[in-house]
Motif scaffolding. Sequence first.
Motif, PDB file in Angstrom:
ATOM      1  N   LEU A   8       0.820  -1.214   0.000  1.00  0.00           N
ATOM      2  CA  LEU A   8       0.000   0.000   0.000  1.00  0.00           C
ATOM      3  C   LEU A   8       0.854   1.264   0.000  1.00  0.00           C
ATOM      4  O   LEU A   8       0.486   2.266  -0.619  1.00  0.00           O
ATOM      5  CB  LEU A   8      -0.952  -0.007   1.189  1.00  0.00           C
ATOM      6  N   THR A   9       1.994   1.221   0.658  1.00  0.00           N
ATOM      7  CA  THR A   9       2.907   2.369   0.644  1.00  0.00           C
ATOM      8  C   THR A   9       3.430   2.623  -0.761  1.00  0.00           C
ATOM      9  O   THR A   9       3.442   3.766  -1.235  1.00  0.00           O
ATOM     10  CB  THR A   9       4.081   2.129   1.604  1.00  0.00           C
ATOM     11  N   PHE A  10       3.869   1.576  -1.423  1.00  0.00           N
ATOM     12  CA  PHE A  10       4.325   1.731  -2.808  1.00  0.00           C
ATOM     13  C   PHE A  10       3.182   2.213  -3.703  1.00  0.00           C
ATOM     14  O   PHE A  10       3.386   3.030  -4.602  1.00  0.00           O
ATOM     15  CB  PHE A  10       4.880   0.420  -3.346  1.00  0.00           C
ATOM     16  N   SER A  11       1.979   1.709  -3.475  1.00  0.00           N
ATOM     17  CA  SER A  11       0.836   2.062  -4.314  1.00  0.00           C
ATOM     18  C   SER A  11       0.434   3.516  -4.141  1.00  0.00           C
ATOM     19  O   SER A  11       0.072   4.190  -5.115  1.00  0.00           O
ATOM     20  CB  SER A  11      -0.352   1.166  -3.996  1.00  0.00           C
ATOM     21  N   ILE A  12       0.482   4.020  -2.917  1.00  0.00           N
ATOM     22  CA  ILE A  12       0.110   5.411  -2.674  1.00  0.00           C
ATOM     23  C   ILE A  12       1.073   6.355  -3.382  1.00  0.00           C
ATOM     24  O   ILE A  12       0.663   7.360  -3.957  1.00  0.00           O
ATOM     25  CB  ILE A  12       0.051   5.689  -1.158  1.00  0.00           C
ATOM     26  N   VAL A  13       2.352   6.028  -3.357  1.00  0.00           N
ATOM     27  CA  VAL A  13       3.332   6.853  -4.053  1.00  0.00           C
ATOM     28  C   VAL A  13       3.080   6.830  -5.557  1.00  0.00           C
ATOM     29  O   VAL A  13       3.202   7.847  -6.241  1.00  0.00           O
ATOM     30  CB  VAL A  13       4.764   6.373  -3.726  1.00  0.00           C
ATOM     31  N   MET A  14       2.684   5.682  -6.085  1.00  0.00           N
ATOM     32  CA  MET A  14       2.496   5.543  -7.522  1.00  0.00           C
ATOM     33  C   MET A  14       1.202   6.173  -8.029  1.00  0.00           C
ATOM     34  O   MET A  14       1.017   6.299  -9.240  1.00  0.00           O
ATOM     35  CB  MET A  14       2.542   4.067  -7.919  1.00  0.00           C
ATOM     36  N   LEU A  15       0.304   6.589  -7.146  1.00  0.00           N
ATOM     37  CA  LEU A  15      -0.942   7.233  -7.589  1.00  0.00           C
ATOM     38  C   LEU A  15      -0.663   8.444  -8.472  1.00  0.00           C
ATOM     39  O   LEU A  15      -1.370   8.693  -9.442  1.00  0.00           O
ATOM     40  CB  LEU A  15      -1.780   7.649  -6.379  1.00  0.00           C
ATOM     41  N   PHE A  16       0.371   9.205  -8.142  1.00  0.00           N
ATOM     42  CA  PHE A  16       0.690  10.410  -8.902  1.00  0.00           C
ATOM     43  C   PHE A  16       1.254  10.086 -10.280  1.00  0.00           C
ATOM     44  O   PHE A  16       1.015  10.811 -11.235  1.00  0.00           O
ATOM     45  CB  PHE A  16       1.699  11.270  -8.133  1.00  0.00           C
ATOM     46  N   PHE A  17       2.000   8.996 -10.368  1.00  0.00           N
ATOM     47  CA  PHE A  17       2.684   8.678 -11.619  1.00  0.00           C
ATOM     48  C   PHE A  17       1.811   7.933 -12.632  1.00  0.00           C
ATOM     49  O   PHE A  17       2.127   7.923 -13.817  1.00  0.00           O
ATOM     50  CB  PHE A  17       3.947   7.866 -11.334  1.00  0.00           C
ATOM     51  N   VAL A  18       0.755   7.302 -12.186  1.00  0.00           N
ATOM     52  CA  VAL A  18      -0.095   6.555 -13.111  1.00  0.00           C
ATOM     53  C   VAL A  18      -1.334   7.339 -13.533  1.00  0.00           C
ATOM     54  O   VAL A  18      -2.147   6.819 -14.296  1.00  0.00           O
ATOM     55  CB  VAL A  18      -0.510   5.184 -12.535  1.00  0.00           C
ATOM     56  N   ALA A  19      -1.465   8.566 -13.085  1.00  0.00           N
ATOM     57  CA  ALA A  19      -2.649   9.353 -13.437  1.00  0.00           C
ATOM     58  C   ALA A  19      -2.699   9.637 -14.942  1.00  0.00           C
ATOM     59  O   ALA A  19      -3.745   9.449 -15.578  1.00  0.00           O
ATOM     60  CB  ALA A  19      -2.680  10.652 -12.653  1.00  0.00           C
ATOM     61  N   PHE A  20      -1.595  10.084 -15.513  1.00  0.00           N
ATOM     62  CA  PHE A  20      -1.589  10.397 -16.939  1.00  0.00           C
ATOM     63  C   PHE A  20      -1.824   9.166 -17.813  1.00  0.00           C
ATOM     64  O   PHE A  20      -2.657   9.214 -18.731  1.00  0.00           O
ATOM     65  CB  PHE A  20      -0.282  11.096 -17.326  1.00  0.00           C
ATOM     66  N   PRO A  21      -1.134   8.041 -17.571  1.00  0.00           N
ATOM     67  CA  PRO A  21      -1.442   6.843 -18.370  1.00  0.00           C
ATOM     68  C   PRO A  21      -2.886   6.373 -18.213  1.00  0.00           C
ATOM     69  O   PRO A  21      -3.491   5.901 -19.180  1.00  0.00           O
ATOM     70  CB  PRO A  21      -0.471   5.798 -17.848  1.00  0.00           C
ATOM     71  N   GLY A  56       2.495  -1.215  -7.324  1.00  0.00           N
ATOM     72  CA  GLY A  56       2.905  -1.465  -5.943  1.00  0.00           C
ATOM     73  C   GLY A  56       3.218  -2.922  -5.694  1.00  0.00           C
ATOM     74  O   GLY A  56       4.196  -3.256  -5.023  1.00  0.00           O
ATOM     75  N   LEU A  57       2.387  -3.822  -6.226  1.00  0.00           N
ATOM     76  CA  LEU A  57       2.664  -5.257  -6.098  1.00  0.00           C
ATOM     77  C   LEU A  57       3.944  -5.641  -6.825  1.00  0.00           C
ATOM     78  O   LEU A  57       4.726  -6.459  -6.334  1.00  0.00           O
ATOM     79  CB  LEU A  57       1.485  -6.067  -6.628  1.00  0.00           C
TER      80      LEU A  57
END
Length: 64
Positions: A8-21, A56-57
């Motif tokens: 979940l920690t990795f996933s929360i950080v990645m929320l910003f980076f996967v928005a555009f795709p 995140g996974l």
Amino acid sequence: MIDIVETLTFSIVMLFFVAFPAIKIVEFFETKSVFVKKYKNGLIIVTIITLSLFVGLFLRYFEF
């Protein structure tokens, strides 16, 4: 338990980076289907969450 927290920690950080795709993916499907136009905002949110969980996974279990 620690695996869930790290994922979940990795996933929360990645929320910003996967928005555009995610926006581009939904726009692509919008051109192919009329159904997508009605639920575009919801599909963008679901796609962002899904992509961030997958990344995140991946980061949790396939560290280099």
